[in-house]
Scaffold this active site. Sequence first.
Site, short mmCIF file in Angstrom:
data_model
loop_
_atom_site.label_atom_id
_atom_site.label_comp_id
_atom_site.label_asym_id
_atom_site.label_seq_id
_atom_site.Cartn_x
_atom_site.Cartn_y
_atom_site.Cartn_z
CG ASP A 17 111.31 41.45 86.90
OD1 ASP A 17 110.60 41.56 88.12
OD2 ASP A 17 111.50 42.63 86.12
CG HIS A 34 108.52 36.68 96.40
ND1 HIS A 34 108.83 37.14 95.08
CD2 HIS A 34 108.33 37.77 97.17
CE1 HIS A 34 109.03 38.43 95.02
NE2 HIS A 34 108.56 38.71 96.40
CG LEU A 128 123.26 22.89 87.02
CD1 LEU A 128 123.51 23.55 85.57
CD2 LEU A 128 121.82 22.95 87.51
C1 FPP Z 1 111.30 39.37 90.94
O1 FPP Z 1 109.76 39.51 91.21
C2 FPP Z 1 111.78 38.27 92.05
C3 FPP Z 1 112.52 38.45 93.20
C4 FPP Z 1 113.02 39.84 93.52
C5 FPP Z 1 112.77 37.11 94.16
C6 FPP Z 1 112.92 36.05 93.44
C7 FPP Z 1 113.11 35.00 94.38
C8 FPP Z 1 112.59 33.90 94.31
C9 FPP Z 1 111.84 33.12 93.26
C10 FPP Z 1 112.46 32.91 95.51
C11 FPP Z 1 113.54 32.18 96.04
C12 FPP Z 1 114.87 32.01 95.13
C13 FPP Z 1 115.58 30.58 95.13
C14 FPP Z 1 116.67 30.52 94.51
C15 FPP Z 1 115.29 29.44 95.86
P1 FPP Z 1 109.43 41.04 91.61
O2 FPP Z 1 109.09 40.74 93.12
O3 FPP Z 1 110.40 41.89 91.32
O4 FPP Z 1 108.02 41.27 90.81
P2 FPP Z 1 107.30 42.26 90.07
O5 FPP Z 1 108.56 42.92 89.24
O6 FPP Z 1 106.04 41.94 89.66
O7 FPP Z 1 107.43 43.46 91.26
#
Ligand code: FPP
Length: 238
Positions: A17, A34, A128
């Site tokens: 997050d 991201h 893993l």
């Molecule tokens: C949360 O931050 C993150 C996500 C919803 C997406 C996570 C995805 C990745 C890290 C990239 C792809 C993953 C892989 C496995 C290759 P948020 O957008 O909710 O942040 P915020 O809370 O600050 O809005």
Amino acid sequence: MESSEKKIPVHVSIIMDGNGRWARERGRERVYGHLNGVESVRAVTEESVAQGVRYLSLYAFSEENWNRPQEEVGYLMGLMMKAISDEVDNLMKNGVRFVVLGNRSRLDASLNGAIDRLMDMTRNNANLTLIVFLSYSGKWDILQAAVKMAREAAGNPSLLENLQPADFDRYLVTAGIPDPDLIIRTSGEQRISNYLLWQGAYSEFYFTDIMWPDFRKEAYRNALAEYARRDRRYGKVK
Ligand code: FPP
């Protein structure tokens, strides 16, 4: 624990997050967070192999995330597609088995195809298991499991006699995967957000203010060290 051996969790799960806020703090678009978050995925995957963690699971996209702006959803799916093609060699080299779990009927055909190919290619890797939860939510999982069980029970009512929680495990998408020992959530939020509701019944929780794009090997080692100090009782007394 009596032994001085380090307690390493078998299964670590992470609610990644804070990508959007991390990017905003730098005056950038949310998607920049991201993009940098993918580096953190690589770091924790490598460190899991190094530490002897057997299952690493990541909450990459929830059922609720489909409600984000279409542009961001498209970007995240594209990032997933790119990560899959970029990481093949790395996963093979590190002996990592790749698994995607979630409501895959909502993913587009090309992404589903790429996921299937990578899962197939890495199926015998044994260091893993990396599980990416995509289009997943805990309530969705419990419901789909209940429907599967109800269908089976319609032809075999004795299935429901003396039913134990462990009997239900095999209908969940996580069937065969041990429950998470440790659930980490980054970015200072302290909630479960419809994640592993059934499987996380006895998980230890670790919350950190670090935003996901900054959560790298040292931060992960700190979380594992904190886990090693915890005393898990499963409702019993010691
Ligand atoms: C949360 O931050 C993150 C996500 C919803 C997406 C996570 C995805 C990745 C890290 C990239 C792809 C993953 C892989 C496995 C290759 P948020 O957008 O909710 O942040 P915020 O809370 O600050 O809005």
